[in-house]
Scaffold this motif. Structure first.
Motif, short mmCIF file in Angstrom:
data_model
loop_
_atom_site.label_atom_id
_atom_site.label_comp_id
_atom_site.label_asym_id
_atom_site.label_seq_id
_atom_site.Cartn_x
_atom_site.Cartn_y
_atom_site.Cartn_z
N VAL A 117 -23.05 -44.89 -36.97
CA VAL A 117 -22.95 -45.35 -38.36
C VAL A 117 -22.85 -44.16 -39.31
N LEU A 118 -23.67 -43.16 -39.08
CA LEU A 118 -23.63 -41.96 -39.93
C LEU A 118 -22.24 -41.33 -39.90
N LYS A 119 -21.67 -41.18 -38.72
CA LYS A 119 -20.33 -40.58 -38.61
C LYS A 119 -19.29 -41.41 -39.35
N GLU A 120 -19.37 -42.73 -39.23
CA GLU A 120 -18.42 -43.61 -39.91
C GLU A 120 -18.52 -43.46 -41.42
N ALA A 125 -30.94 -42.46 -38.26
CA ALA A 125 -29.62 -41.84 -38.12
C ALA A 125 -29.41 -41.09 -36.81
N THR A 126 -30.47 -40.85 -36.04
CA THR A 126 -30.30 -40.10 -34.79
C THR A 126 -30.24 -41.02 -33.58
N VAL A 158 -24.16 -39.75 -48.70
CA VAL A 158 -25.11 -40.24 -47.71
C VAL A 158 -26.38 -39.40 -47.69
N THR A 159 -27.51 -40.08 -47.75
CA THR A 159 -28.82 -39.45 -47.59
C THR A 159 -29.47 -39.98 -46.33
N VAL A 160 -29.86 -39.09 -45.45
CA VAL A 160 -30.54 -39.47 -44.22
C VAL A 160 -32.04 -39.34 -44.42
#
Length: 316
Positions: A22-25, A14-15, A34-36
């Motif tokens: 993708v995380l922001k979307e 995610a970083t 969402v789990t990172v």
């Protein structure tokens, strides 16, 4: 197979350049929980809406525990970590994850010539493994092919060196290339997750636009009126030959694998221009040619279009 959109999503990588977009979307859509997945030693921070699971990526037990109750796993891990996805996939299957989107996000690996390039061996292995699992377990998968990242490629020298006014024109530079912005790829991920039946156990192709290296160079030169550009013609067949010789000798240099990527992107017979795409099915609007000048101009006005991936660069 469920016809309901997936709700609980786990994201690995995610970083990174793509993973952060993708995380922001996913978060901004408001459609998902969402789990990172991060390393146990990670000090990265994420939006308050995101659950953070610190895991040992070398431990099946740790990964399986973190993936319990997750509907879909999205992997955007960097190129050098592609092969490590196998344990992540096994853990997802053990945890009952329904859909896996592996870290493909690049050239068309269903083109036989591209698929045979050694630089993509790890991705091909993961695809074959997922196909096998889909016939023996309840997990399904989706591969996303989007060509080279257009915005990232402009700012990171994939198409030319804007800062030094230098360009290597690969195979003449006239070949149209299907390319996508990071944000477009992120939208494709979101739409796959909301359309499980239509995207199950298959590859999908998305793109913003078909554009040649010479078209992009013309727009870049318009930003530098009166300045001379150093132009060099490069044969990608020669790059491939040199890289394969280096691999055979075990003499791997900094450009050995990257030159194979260049072959896949710029050589006409390697499928760089997609024959078809799934934009309409996924509700993705293509980039119009008249929008390209603004995109190129913006790329070289921004100090930093994307943060560098903590796990290393991502190659298409």
């Amino acid at each position: 197979m469920t016809h309901e959109p997936y709700k609980k999503i786990a994201l690995a990588g995610a970083t990174g350049n793509l993973g952060s977009v993708v995380l922001k979307e996913l978060v901004d859509s408001g459609l998902f929980e969402v789990t990172v997945l991060t390393r146990e030693s990670s000090t990265n921070t994420f939006p308050s809406e995101v659950k953070v699971a610190k895991v040992n990526f070398e431990s099946a037990e740790s990964l399986t525990q973190a993936l319990a109750g997750i509907d879909a796993l999205v992997s955007t891990v960097a190129t050098l970590a592609i092969s490590t996805q196998k344990l992540l996939i096994d853990s997802a299957v053990a945890a009952g994850v329904k859909r896996i989107i592996p870290s493909e996000f690049g050239c068309d690996l269903h083109n036989p010539k591209t698929k045979a390039l050694p630089v993509y061996a790890g991705k091909v292995e993961i695809e074959d493994y997922l196909k096998e699992l889909s016939t023996k377990t309840n997990v399904s998968y989706t591969l996303i092919f989007n060509g080279p990242f257009l915005d990232w490629g402009l700012t990171n020298g994939l198409f030319f060196n804007f800062k030094e006014r230098k360009v290597e024109l690969f195979d003449g530079g006239d070949q149209p290339i299907s390319s996508s912005r990071l944000s477009t790829v992120a939208k494709a991920v979101r739409r796959v997750l909301t359309h499980p039946p239509e995207t199950a156990d298959r590859a999908i192709w998305v793109k913003d636009i078909d554009v040649s290296q010479k078209q992009l160079l013309k727009l870049a030169r318009e930003l530098t009126p009166g300045e001379e550009w150093e132009i060099k013609q490069v044969d990608t067949a020669a790059l491939e030959k040199e890289s394969l010789e280096q691999l055979a000798k075990g003499d791997i240099g900094p450009l050995t694998f990257f030159n194979l990527v260049r072959r896949a992107i710029f050589a006409p017979e390697y499928g760089g221009q997609f024959k078809y795409d799934h934009n309409a099915i996924l509700g993705i609007k293509s980039l119009k040619e008249e929008e390209l000048p603004g995109l190129v101009r913006a790329a070289f006005n921004w100090e930093e279009i994307v943060k560098s991936a903590t796990d290393g660069p991502y190659l298409p």
